[in-house]
Design a protein around this motif. Sequence first.
Motif, PDB file in Angstrom:
ATOM      1  N   ILE A 202       0.831  -1.204   0.000  1.00  0.00           N
ATOM      2  CA  ILE A 202       0.000   0.000   0.000  1.00  0.00           C
ATOM      3  C   ILE A 202       0.866   1.255   0.000  1.00  0.00           C
ATOM      4  CG2 ILE A 202      -1.858  -1.156   1.279  1.00  0.00           C
ATOM      5  CD1 ILE A 202      -0.893   0.337   3.819  1.00  0.00           C
ATOM      6  N   THR A 203       0.238   2.367  -0.313  1.00  0.00           N
ATOM      7  CA  THR A 203       0.805   3.674   0.006  1.00  0.00           C
ATOM      8  C   THR A 203      -0.140   4.339   1.001  1.00  0.00           C
ATOM      9  OG1 THR A 203      -0.301   4.740  -1.883  1.00  0.00           O
ATOM     10  CG2 THR A 203       1.957   3.948  -2.207  1.00  0.00           C
ATOM     11  N   VAL A 204       0.435   5.162   1.882  1.00  0.00           N
ATOM     12  CA  VAL A 204      -0.334   5.784   2.961  1.00  0.00           C
ATOM     13  C   VAL A 204      -0.080   7.282   2.958  1.00  0.00           C
ATOM     14  CG1 VAL A 204      -0.853   5.719   5.431  1.00  0.00           C
ATOM     15  CG2 VAL A 204       0.163   3.708   4.336  1.00  0.00           C
ATOM     16  N   SER A 205      -1.131   8.058   3.085  1.00  0.00           N
ATOM     17  CA  SER A 205      -0.956   9.512   3.173  1.00  0.00           C
ATOM     18  C   SER A 205      -0.094   9.844   4.382  1.00  0.00           C
ATOM     19  CB  SER A 205      -2.318  10.205   3.301  1.00  0.00           C
ATOM     20  OG  SER A 205      -3.015   9.762   4.458  1.00  0.00           O
ATOM     21  N   GLY A 206       0.843  10.770   4.192  1.00  0.00           N
ATOM     22  CA  GLY A 206       1.723  11.165   5.279  1.00  0.00           C
ATOM     23  C   GLY A 206       2.926  10.261   5.458  1.00  0.00           C
ATOM     24  N   HIS A 207       3.085   9.264   4.574  1.00  0.00           N
ATOM     25  CA  HIS A 207       4.253   8.372   4.640  1.00  0.00           C
ATOM     26  C   HIS A 207       4.793   8.215   3.228  1.00  0.00           C
ATOM     27  CE1 HIS A 207       6.806   5.308   6.468  1.00  0.00           C
ATOM     28  NE2 HIS A 207       6.550   4.534   5.426  1.00  0.00           N
ATOM     29  N   THR A 208       6.079   8.415   3.052  1.00  0.00           N
ATOM     30  CA  THR A 208       6.636   8.535   1.706  1.00  0.00           C
ATOM     31  C   THR A 208       6.844   7.211   0.974  1.00  0.00           C
ATOM     32  OG1 THR A 208       8.872   8.596   2.664  1.00  0.00           O
ATOM     33  CG2 THR A 208       7.785  10.715   2.238  1.00  0.00           C
ATOM     34  N   GLU A 209       7.156   6.135   1.699  1.00  0.00           N
ATOM     35  CA  GLU A 209       7.512   4.874   1.051  1.00  0.00           C
ATOM     36  C   GLU A 209       6.327   3.910   1.023  1.00  0.00           C
ATOM     37  OE1 GLU A 209      10.402   4.322  -0.364  1.00  0.00           O
ATOM     38  OE2 GLU A 209      11.167   6.286   0.276  1.00  0.00           O
ATOM     39  N   PRO A 210       6.263   3.006   0.012  1.00  0.00           N
ATOM     40  CA  PRO A 210       5.253   1.942   0.024  1.00  0.00           C
ATOM     41  C   PRO A 210       5.415   1.075   1.275  1.00  0.00           C
ATOM     42  CG  PRO A 210       6.301   2.089  -2.123  1.00  0.00           C
ATOM     43  CD  PRO A 210       7.104   2.965  -1.196  1.00  0.00           C
ATOM     44  N   VAL A 211       4.330   0.513   1.732  1.00  0.00           N
ATOM     45  CA  VAL A 211       4.321  -0.290   2.960  1.00  0.00           C
ATOM     46  C   VAL A 211       3.804  -1.682   2.631  1.00  0.00           C
ATOM     47  CG1 VAL A 211       3.380  -0.518   5.293  1.00  0.00           C
ATOM     48  CG2 VAL A 211       3.905   1.757   4.360  1.00  0.00           C
ATOM     49  N   LEU A 212       4.519  -2.708   3.088  1.00  0.00           N
ATOM     50  CA  LEU A 212       4.112  -4.096   2.897  1.00  0.00           C
ATOM     51  C   LEU A 212       3.453  -4.602   4.185  1.00  0.00           C
ATOM     52  CD1 LEU A 212       4.182  -6.692   1.119  1.00  0.00           C
ATOM     53  CD2 LEU A 212       6.364  -7.242   2.228  1.00  0.00           C
ATOM     54  N   LEU A 213       2.243  -5.117   4.056  1.00  0.00           N
ATOM     55  CA  LEU A 213       1.501  -5.623   5.203  1.00  0.00           C
ATOM     56  C   LEU A 213       1.250  -7.116   5.055  1.00  0.00           C
ATOM     57  CD1 LEU A 213      -1.329  -2.909   5.396  1.00  0.00           C
ATOM     58  CD2 LEU A 213       0.830  -2.925   6.659  1.00  0.00           C
ATOM     59  N   GLY A 214       1.514  -7.861   6.138  1.00  0.00           N
ATOM     60  CA  GLY A 214       1.102  -9.252   6.185  1.00  0.00           C
ATOM     61  C   GLY A 214      -0.372  -9.342   6.549  1.00  0.00           C
ATOM     62  N   PRO A 215      -0.930 -10.569   6.601  1.00  0.00           N
ATOM     63  CA  PRO A 215      -2.366 -10.734   6.862  1.00  0.00           C
ATOM     64  C   PRO A 215      -2.833 -10.120   8.178  1.00  0.00           C
ATOM     65  CG  PRO A 215      -1.383 -12.788   6.099  1.00  0.00           C
ATOM     66  CD  PRO A 215      -0.251 -11.848   6.337  1.00  0.00           C
ATOM     67  N   LYS A 216      -2.058 -10.288   9.249  1.00  0.00           N
ATOM     68  CA  LYS A 216      -2.480  -9.757  10.544  1.00  0.00           C
ATOM     69  C   LYS A 216      -2.550  -8.239  10.519  1.00  0.00           C
ATOM     70  CE  LYS A 216      -1.239  -9.600  15.457  1.00  0.00           C
ATOM     71  NZ  LYS A 216      -0.277 -10.049  16.505  1.00  0.00           N
ATOM     72  N   ARG A 217      -1.531  -7.594   9.976  1.00  0.00           N
ATOM     73  CA  ARG A 217      -1.505  -6.139   9.943  1.00  0.00           C
ATOM     74  C   ARG A 217      -2.593  -5.577   9.030  1.00  0.00           C
ATOM     75  NH1 ARG A 217       5.098  -5.133   9.661  1.00  0.00           N
ATOM     76  NH2 ARG A 217       5.480  -5.445  11.910  1.00  0.00           N
ATOM     77  N   ALA A 218      -2.886  -6.293   7.950  1.00  0.00           N
ATOM     78  CA  ALA A 218      -3.898  -5.812   7.009  1.00  0.00           C
ATOM     79  C   ALA A 218      -5.317  -6.043   7.500  1.00  0.00           C
ATOM     80  CB  ALA A 218      -3.716  -6.491   5.652  1.00  0.00           C
ATOM     81  N   SER A 219      -5.519  -7.084   8.301  1.00  0.00           N
ATOM     82  CA  SER A 219      -6.884  -7.429   8.726  1.00  0.00           C
ATOM     83  C   SER A 219      -7.311  -6.721   9.995  1.00  0.00           C
ATOM     84  CB  SER A 219      -7.017  -8.941   8.907  1.00  0.00           C
ATOM     85  OG  SER A 219      -6.174  -9.401   9.963  1.00  0.00           O
ATOM     86  N   ASN A 220      -6.385  -6.031  10.651  1.00  0.00           N
ATOM     87  CA  ASN A 220      -6.724  -5.326  11.885  1.00  0.00           C
ATOM     88  C   ASN A 220      -6.900  -3.824  11.686  1.00  0.00           C
ATOM     89  OD1 ASN A 220      -6.873  -7.116  14.352  1.00  0.00           O
ATOM     90  ND2 ASN A 220      -5.002  -7.885  13.398  1.00  0.00           N
ATOM     91  N   ILE A 221      -7.203  -3.459  10.438  1.00  0.00           N
ATOM     92  CA  ILE A 221      -7.521  -2.076  10.081  1.00  0.00           C
ATOM     93  C   ILE A 221      -8.859  -2.096   9.359  1.00  0.00           C
ATOM     94  CG2 ILE A 221      -6.845  -0.091   8.671  1.00  0.00           C
ATOM     95  CD1 ILE A 221      -3.932  -1.023   8.951  1.00  0.00           C
ATOM     96  N   TRP A 222      -9.788  -1.255   9.816  1.00  0.00           N
ATOM     97  CA  TRP A 222     -11.106  -1.161   9.191  1.00  0.00           C
ATOM     98  C   TRP A 222     -11.182   0.119   8.374  1.00  0.00           C
ATOM     99  CZ3 TRP A 222     -10.083  -3.557  13.681  1.00  0.00           C
ATOM    100  CH2 TRP A 222     -10.599  -4.858  13.853  1.00  0.00           C
ATOM    101  N   MET A 223     -11.824   0.036   7.205  1.00  0.00           N
ATOM    102  CA  MET A 223     -11.784   1.105   6.221  1.00  0.00           C
ATOM    103  C   MET A 223     -13.182   1.612   5.878  1.00  0.00           C
ATOM    104  SD  MET A 223      -8.487   0.977   5.522  1.00  0.00           S
ATOM    105  CE  MET A 223      -8.437   2.076   4.118  1.00  0.00           C
ATOM    106  N   VAL A 224     -13.214   2.825   5.350  1.00  0.00           N
ATOM    107  CA  VAL A 224     -14.388   3.321   4.646  1.00  0.00           C
ATOM    108  C   VAL A 224     -13.926   3.745   3.258  1.00  0.00           C
ATOM    109  CG1 VAL A 224     -15.784   3.994   6.612  1.00  0.00           C
ATOM    110  CG2 VAL A 224     -14.064   5.577   5.772  1.00  0.00           C
ATOM    111  N   GLU A 225     -14.690   3.385   2.253  1.00  0.00           N
ATOM    112  CA  GLU A 225     -14.288   3.714   0.868  1.00  0.00           C
ATOM    113  C   GLU A 225     -14.741   5.119   0.509  1.00  0.00           C
ATOM    114  OE1 GLU A 225     -14.026   0.290  -2.108  1.00  0.00           O
ATOM    115  OE2 GLU A 225     -15.798  -0.210  -0.912  1.00  0.00           O
TER     116      GLU A 225
END
Length: 225
Positions: A202-225
């Motif tokens: 992913i890329t994240v606002s306020g962070h310059t480099e791409p970020v790689l997330l494993g399943p645990k890190r990706a599944s413990n964030i809830w989103m709104v589109e």
Amino acid sequence: MPKQVTNVAADDALTTIYRLSNDEGEEVIAARVAERLDIRPASVAGMLSRLSRDRLVDIDTKKRITLTNKGFDRARLVVRRHRLAECMLVDVMGLDWVDAYQEAHLMEHAISDVTEPLIVKLLGDPVISPFGYPIPGSSSNDELSMLRLSDLDEGQQGKIDRVFEEDEELLRFYDEVNLKPSSIVNIVSVARVRGEVDSVTITVSGHTEPVLLGPKRASNIWMVE
């Protein structure tokens, strides 16, 4: 003993059930409660039996656990005071975001019917916690999104609604890469193994480099589109 303090162990179980069901959309069974509380399954079984006896939880024939109205109201009150404590610790006292959950857990039973409205006034009647969760009983409690970052596909974009608050190691990582409520996330790529998400870039606002997330890190964030 102050009247607001009842049974801390019981309240921990009730608030765990509340968080799993209400905040995370999970089916609640004893094994999940035991894992979240980090206690032996036998201890949880005894606790659930007492909660059922006191009409705070219902357990169906498939061993699924739900809060009764009485249990929901009790859990909701403790969660409200916990999240008010998080706001006070972070916004007023300047505590690091990462440490707020554990410290608020120590404070939640010390907040009474007398001190709660004073804290609300001090904070300006907040509606969400530092982790993005609604504060029960606040003036704005919209229905929670159950869309996880791990549910998004390549090319999609979303705004972080809330992040899992109970894992300090996870929070330290989120803090480092600005994975916080209201941050905008773009999905660069999704790798799957046997149909299951293995990693998300992913890329994240306020962070310059791409970020790689494993399943645990990706599944413990809830989103709104």
